[in-house]
Design a protein around this motif. Sequence first.
Motif, short mmCIF file in Angstrom:
data_model
loop_
_atom_site.label_atom_id
_atom_site.label_comp_id
_atom_site.label_asym_id
_atom_site.label_seq_id
_atom_site.Cartn_x
_atom_site.Cartn_y
_atom_site.Cartn_z
N UNK A 39 0.82 -1.21 0.00
CA UNK A 39 0.00 0.00 0.00
C UNK A 39 0.86 1.26 0.00
N UNK A 40 2.13 1.11 0.36
CA UNK A 40 3.06 2.24 0.29
C UNK A 40 3.67 2.36 -1.10
N UNK A 41 3.14 1.61 -2.04
CA UNK A 41 3.58 1.70 -3.43
C UNK A 41 4.60 0.67 -3.84
N UNK A 42 4.92 -0.26 -2.93
CA UNK A 42 5.93 -1.26 -3.25
C UNK A 42 7.25 -0.63 -3.65
N UNK A 43 7.60 0.47 -2.98
CA UNK A 43 8.75 1.29 -3.37
C UNK A 43 10.06 0.86 -2.72
N UNK A 44 10.01 -0.19 -1.94
CA UNK A 44 11.22 -0.62 -1.24
C UNK A 44 11.31 -0.09 0.17
N UNK A 45 10.28 0.62 0.61
CA UNK A 45 10.20 1.11 1.98
C UNK A 45 8.82 0.78 2.54
N UNK A 46 8.77 0.49 3.82
CA UNK A 46 7.49 0.15 4.44
C UNK A 46 6.60 1.37 4.61
N UNK A 47 7.22 2.50 4.92
CA UNK A 47 6.48 3.74 5.18
C UNK A 47 7.23 4.90 4.53
N UNK A 107 11.30 0.82 10.55
CA UNK A 107 10.45 -0.29 10.11
C UNK A 107 11.14 -1.11 9.02
N UNK A 108 11.83 -0.43 8.11
CA UNK A 108 12.57 -1.13 7.06
C UNK A 108 13.66 -2.01 7.67
N UNK A 109 14.36 -1.48 8.65
CA UNK A 109 15.43 -2.22 9.29
C UNK A 109 14.89 -3.46 10.00
N UNK A 146 6.54 -7.42 -1.98
CA UNK A 146 6.80 -6.08 -1.43
C UNK A 146 7.81 -6.14 -0.28
N UNK A 147 7.72 -7.20 0.52
CA UNK A 147 8.71 -7.39 1.59
C UNK A 147 10.08 -7.65 0.99
N UNK A 148 10.11 -8.46 -0.08
CA UNK A 148 11.38 -8.76 -0.73
C UNK A 148 12.04 -7.49 -1.25
N UNK A 149 11.24 -6.56 -1.72
CA UNK A 149 11.80 -5.31 -2.23
C UNK A 149 12.36 -4.46 -1.10
#
Length: 244
Positions: A171-179, A186-188, A216-219
Amino acid sequence: TALVGGLGLATSLFNLSPTAAMSMSSSVPRPSSLRVYYGDMPFWRAEVVRLALFVGGVPFDDVRDQKRADLAAAGKLTFGAVPILEADGKILSQTQAMAVYAAKLAGLHPEDPWEAAKVDECLNGCTDVTGTVGATFRLAEDEKAAARAKLITPEGRLTLHLGGLEKICAENGGCGHAVGTDLTVADLAIWRLAGWLSSGVIDGVPAKYVVETFPALAKVVATVDAHPKVVEWKDRHKKFYGPK
């Protein structure tokens, strides 16, 4: 005990990510002494605190050789468990509390209330995953793999929990960051949690379960893995992050 984030790390803005560099001029007051207590292992509940401080250039003592009994005798184990964070002699425990505090010192926790809440949601989601997997370690050895195999089915509880983190990241756009679009704690947390689940040492959980099931998690994992300060951290701890 090792002092991490010394003069070269703490003062060189040019070696930090843009997010971390901004934190260097942050108005958040920093304690004069920080210590993270945990064993010599990269379990995410401790590593997320260590890494947030390291990425943000916040000096801290990385204490890995202190026995739990000694910490308990010193009155440092508020809930009877590690990791714990000591700031100017005051003790903080519980993963989310430590991770958020470290992230605020490091400039890795959003100021926007909604984004901050989403980061905390991710941290809680990671804790849910830990509880679900951790419960299987109390089973008899010949029962563990079968129990975990059920957890990773499409209807399994581990898939449910990781699916929640996947939904947040997607939902965050699958941009490689959670937020948001910058690195946060959160990413760490997701990076190290996924590393634990993908280590191949948890019988019944395939090493590629996370990356093949949750794109998305893999990214997020790939983005964090390539971050210069994370690369530096891994290089400093090759016995955990070196080639297998």
